[in-house]
Design an enzyme around this catalytic site. Structure first.
Site, PDB file in Angstrom:
ATOM      1  N   ASP A  16       0.811  -1.230   0.000  1.00 29.54           N
ATOM      2  CA  ASP A  16       0.000   0.000   0.000  1.00 29.54           C
ATOM      3  C   ASP A  16       0.843   1.278   0.000  1.00 29.54           C
ATOM      4  OD1 ASP A  16      -2.245  -1.637   0.131  1.00 29.54           O
ATOM      5  OD2 ASP A  16      -2.238  -1.631   2.326  1.00 29.54           O
ATOM      6  N   LYS A  19       1.826   2.178  -5.124  1.00 29.58           N
ATOM      7  CA  LYS A  19       2.380   1.655  -6.375  1.00 29.58           C
ATOM      8  C   LYS A  19       1.477   1.958  -7.566  1.00 29.58           C
ATOM      9  CE  LYS A  19       2.335  -2.361  -4.358  1.00 29.58           C
ATOM     10  NZ  LYS A  19       2.074  -2.002  -2.950  1.00 29.58           N
ATOM     11  N   GLY A  43      -4.597  -4.161  -3.810  1.00 31.45           N
ATOM     12  CA  GLY A  43      -5.582  -3.113  -4.072  1.00 31.45           C
ATOM     13  C   GLY A  43      -4.787  -1.888  -4.446  1.00 31.45           C
ATOM     14  N   HIS A  44      -4.746  -1.575  -5.715  1.00 32.71           N
ATOM     15  CA  HIS A  44      -3.933  -0.456  -6.209  1.00 32.71           C
ATOM     16  C   HIS A  44      -4.862   0.681  -6.624  1.00 32.71           C
ATOM     17  CE1 HIS A  44      -0.552  -3.528  -7.264  1.00 32.71           C
ATOM     18  NE2 HIS A  44      -0.776  -3.431  -5.976  1.00 32.71           N
ATOM     19  N   GLN A 225       1.953  -5.974  -3.277  1.00 34.61           N
ATOM     20  CA  GLN A 225       2.409  -6.081  -1.887  1.00 34.61           C
ATOM     21  C   GLN A 225       3.715  -5.284  -1.707  1.00 34.61           C
ATOM     22  OE1 GLN A 225       1.319  -9.422  -3.412  1.00 34.61           O
ATOM     23  NE2 GLN A 225      -0.569  -8.406  -2.879  1.00 34.61           N
TER      24      GLN A 225
HETATM   25  P1  GDP Z   1      -0.774   0.394  -3.555  1.00 31.88           P
HETATM   26  O1  GDP Z   1      -1.385  -0.876  -3.092  1.00 31.88           O
HETATM   27  O2  GDP Z   1       0.707   0.441  -3.321  1.00 31.88           O
HETATM   28  O3  GDP Z   1      -1.114   0.749  -4.978  1.00 31.88           O
HETATM   29  O4  GDP Z   1      -1.385   1.533  -2.622  1.00 31.88           O
HETATM   30  P2  GDP Z   1      -2.941   1.693  -2.185  1.00 31.88           P
HETATM   31  O5  GDP Z   1      -3.708   2.178  -3.342  1.00 31.88           O
HETATM   32  O6  GDP Z   1      -3.426   0.471  -1.500  1.00 31.88           O
HETATM   33  O7  GDP Z   1      -2.807   2.776  -1.039  1.00 31.88           O
HETATM   34  C1  GDP Z   1      -2.302   4.032  -1.284  1.00 31.88           C
HETATM   35  C2  GDP Z   1      -3.377   5.064  -0.932  1.00 31.88           C
HETATM   36  O8  GDP Z   1      -2.794   6.340  -0.833  1.00 31.88           O
HETATM   37  C3  GDP Z   1      -4.449   5.205  -2.017  1.00 31.88           C
HETATM   38  O9  GDP Z   1      -5.668   5.507  -1.388  1.00 31.88           O
HETATM   39  C4  GDP Z   1      -3.961   6.371  -2.856  1.00 31.88           C
HETATM   40  O10 GDP Z   1      -5.024   7.063  -3.500  1.00 31.88           O
HETATM   41  C5  GDP Z   1      -3.336   7.236  -1.802  1.00 31.88           C
HETATM   42  N1  GDP Z   1      -2.192   8.042  -2.226  1.00 31.88           N
HETATM   43  C6  GDP Z   1      -1.215   7.729  -3.119  1.00 31.88           C
HETATM   44  N2  GDP Z   1      -0.280   8.704  -3.150  1.00 31.88           N
HETATM   45  C7  GDP Z   1      -0.664   9.630  -2.254  1.00 31.88           C
HETATM   46  C8  GDP Z   1      -0.098  10.867  -1.808  1.00 31.88           C
HETATM   47  O11 GDP Z   1       0.974  11.281  -2.208  1.00 31.88           O
HETATM   48  N3  GDP Z   1      -0.793  11.549  -0.846  1.00 31.88           N
HETATM   49  C9  GDP Z   1      -1.965  11.097  -0.330  1.00 31.88           C
HETATM   50  N4  GDP Z   1      -2.547  11.835   0.601  1.00 31.88           N
HETATM   51  N5  GDP Z   1      -2.526   9.949  -0.729  1.00 31.88           N
HETATM   52  C10 GDP Z   1      -1.871   9.219  -1.675  1.00 31.88           C
HETATM   53  P1  IMO Z   2      -0.946  -4.126  -2.246  1.00 30.33           P
HETATM   54  O1  IMO Z   2      -0.512  -4.681  -3.580  1.00 30.33           O
HETATM   55  C1  IMO Z   2      -0.989  -4.591   2.109  1.00 30.33           C
HETATM   56  C2  IMO Z   2      -1.036  -8.685   3.645  1.00 30.33           C
HETATM   57  C3  IMO Z   2      -2.281  -9.150   4.358  1.00 30.33           C
HETATM   58  C4  IMO Z   2      -1.686 -10.165   5.315  1.00 30.33           C
HETATM   59  C5  IMO Z   2      -0.572 -10.797   4.494  1.00 30.33           C
HETATM   60  C6  IMO Z   2      -0.953 -12.108   3.829  1.00 30.33           C
HETATM   61  O2  IMO Z   2      -2.241  -3.395  -2.291  1.00 30.33           O
HETATM   62  O3  IMO Z   2       0.165  -3.358  -1.607  1.00 30.33           O
HETATM   63  P2  IMO Z   2      -2.502 -12.729   1.755  1.00 30.33           P
HETATM   64  O4  IMO Z   2      -3.945 -12.452   1.514  1.00 30.33           O
HETATM   65  O5  IMO Z   2      -1.583 -12.175   0.723  1.00 30.33           O
HETATM   66  O6  IMO Z   2      -2.226 -14.172   2.030  1.00 30.33           O
HETATM   67  O7  IMO Z   2      -2.186 -11.964   3.148  1.00 30.33           O
HETATM   68  O8  IMO Z   2      -0.225  -9.841   3.508  1.00 30.33           O
HETATM   69  N1  IMO Z   2      -1.262  -8.148   2.285  1.00 30.33           N
HETATM   70  C7  IMO Z   2      -1.197  -6.855   1.975  1.00 30.33           C
HETATM   71  N2  IMO Z   2      -1.009  -5.774   2.754  1.00 30.33           N
HETATM   72  N3  IMO Z   2      -1.115  -4.445   0.766  1.00 30.33           N
HETATM   73  C8  IMO Z   2      -1.274  -5.523  -0.033  1.00 30.33           C
HETATM   74  O9  IMO Z   2      -1.271  -5.445  -1.376  1.00 30.33           O
HETATM   75  C9  IMO Z   2      -1.374  -6.792   0.570  1.00 30.33           C
HETATM   76  N4  IMO Z   2      -1.561  -8.042   0.103  1.00 30.33           N
HETATM   77  C10 IMO Z   2      -1.477  -8.853   1.153  1.00 30.33           C
HETATM   78  O10 IMO Z   2      -2.916  -8.085   5.031  1.00 30.33           O
HETATM   79  O11 IMO Z   2      -1.082  -9.497   6.410  1.00 30.33           O
HETATM   80 MG    MG Z   3      -2.899  -1.547  -1.811  1.00 28.32          MG
END
Ligand code: GDP
Ligand code: IMO
Ligand code: MG
Length: 430
Positions: A16, A19, A43-44, A225
């Protein structure tokens, strides 16, 4: 002979990091975007033109038209969730059929894998990992134990292979005492998903990737991840079941290590984690709550609260080493805008000693050693040039670059595509 290039983008923390946003921003510089591991546990999130999208299995390059997007052999794919994801994107006017290809060697997540995920977590009780419940562990287990079902099997004696896997899973569920389920509805939708997948081109991604390279194309490999969730190097057993590190791009797509150029390591300006497991800099106080509220730190897949803490430079140095990171990308810098003091963990106190490496037993007796830096207390969300950054923020960036011995090439100051600053002084994104 023309040769293209392959760069890799991956998370350096516990996932998270942001990416999805960065892949979307970098996509115009590439011909192809390819996912190399993970599955619908990811979840991107992407935001642009006042719209927000969450991608799970589909690469984050699909919004910048005309690019080929590949789901690699290292990914585990749930047909029903994949179908939902595609249909949702279609509703908002994004057609994927000609732009998305799927590796025949990618493994399928079956409905019974999800049940096994739940059953195994229940059996672990207090020691549960806190998985996303998407069947990731059981699907990768079947792959490694040579029992898996692959995309290429869809056209190859599929029903008998499916039934054999299902029967094996049901025995395992019974042994775990997990018998209260009804598969009918999910199975029906899953089979619909299988049919739906046929409209996409199934490829041998290893050949396709290398052919693209030979014809001079540039490829960005997208990780899911983060490094600290890697099955080998992460905070085991509280990890996911794939190699999230850079080497995973080689095994997950069929590209040779010497083809890899830039490795973009994505980190937040602080740190978060979802699910159980060690997190040395976790904050249990009002500061942790403030990070969660300001950063909207709730899981994109499960909606769970993300645990929040200060940036951990010990873990980041380890991640940079494992991945051979060439450039850092720092996300969510704006989340720290209101803090008067920013802390960064520079070492750990462990068994009476100060250490600067990530130890084997990280869950025990780790106390972070912090360096305090002054906050900038300035709204950075509208900044578009690095020259406009407040001095205290510039100092924070220089401090991190020095500590991590790696340049920070891009800084993100908000969730929107536009809130991204490519640093001129570090003109490294080629
Ligand atoms: P990913 O899994 O690495 O793609 O990241 P996620 O989407 O799960 O989580 C990142 C969260 O931060 C999302 O809700 C994005 O919309 C938000 N986000 C990304 N870059 C920024 C930033 O620079 N500032 C803020 N406030 N939010 C951001
Ligand atoms: P993105 O791509 C954050 C965590 C789960 C759990 C562990 C194992 O959005 O960054 P799994 O379902 O993969 O067997 O769970 O890994 N986990 C993540 N945490 N971002 C993710 O993906 C994750 N995918 C799995 O919360 O601790
Ligand atoms: Mg994510």
């Amino acid at each position: 002979m023309k040769t293209g290039k392959v760069d890799v983008l991956l998370g350096l923390q516990w996932g998270d990091e942001g990416k999805g946003k960065v892949v979307d921003v970098l996509t115009p510089a590439y011909d192809v975007i390819a996912r190399f591991q993970g599955g619908p546990n990811a979840g991107h999130t992407l935001e642009f033109e006042s719209q927000k999208y969450v991608l799970r299995s589909i690469p984050s390059g699909i919004f910048q038209g005309g690019r080929t997007n590949i789901i690699g052999n290292g990914v585990v794919l749930a047909p029903d969730l994949f179908m939902d994801e595609v249909l949702e994107l279609q509703k908002s006017g994004h057609e994927l059929e000609n732009r998305l290809c799927i590796s025949r060697k990618a493994h399928l997540i079956m409905p019974t894998h999800r049940l096994l995920d739940a059953a195994q977590e229940a059996a672990k009780g207090a020691k549960r990992v806190g998985t996303t419940g998407k069947g990731i562990g059981p699907a990768y287990t079947d792959k490694v134990s040579r029992n898996g079902l692959r995309v290429g099997d869809i056209d190859n004696d599929f029903s008998s292979k499916y039934e054999a896997c299902k029967a094996r899973h049901e025995k395992m569920l019974k042994a775990l005492g997990y018998t209260d389920y009804n598969l009918e509805e999910t199975e029906r939708k899953w089979m619909q998903g299988i049919e739906y997948m046929r409209r996409f081109r199934f490829i041998d991604s290893e050949h396709e990737m290398n052919q693209l390279l030979r014809s001079g194309k540039s490829i960005l490999c997208e990780g899911a991840q983060g490094t600290m969730l890697d099955v080998d190097f992460g905070s085991y057993p509280f990890v996911t079941s794939s190699n999230t590190v850079c080497a995973g791009a080689c095994t997950g797509l069929g590209i040779a290590p010497n083809k890899i150029g830039n490795v973009y390591g994505i980190m937040k300006a602080y740190c978060t984690r979802v699910g159980a497991g060690p997190f040395p800099t976790e904050l249990f106080d009002a500061t942790g709550d403030a990070l969660r509220n300001i950063g909207h730190e709730y899981g994109a897949v499960t909606g769970r609260e993300r645990r929040c803490g200060w940036i951990d430079l010990v873990a980041l140095r380890y991640a940079i080493m494992l991945n051979g990171v060439t450039q850092l990308i720092m996300m969510k810098s704006d989340v720290l805008d209101t803090f008067s003091v920013i802390k960064a963990c520079v070492a750990y106190r462990y068994k009476g000693e100060t250490i600067d490496h990530f130890p084997y037993n990280v869950e025990r007796d780790i106390e972070p050693v912090y360096r305090e830096l002054p906050g900038w207390q300035t709204d950075m969300t509208q900044i578009t040039r690095e020259e406009a950054f407040p001095k205290a923020f510039k100092d924070y960036v220089s401090f991190l670059e020095e500590q991590l011995e790696t340049p920070i090439a891009i800084i993100s100051v908000g969730p929107d595509r536009a809130q991204t600053i490519v640093r001129n002084s570090n003109n490294l994104v080629k």
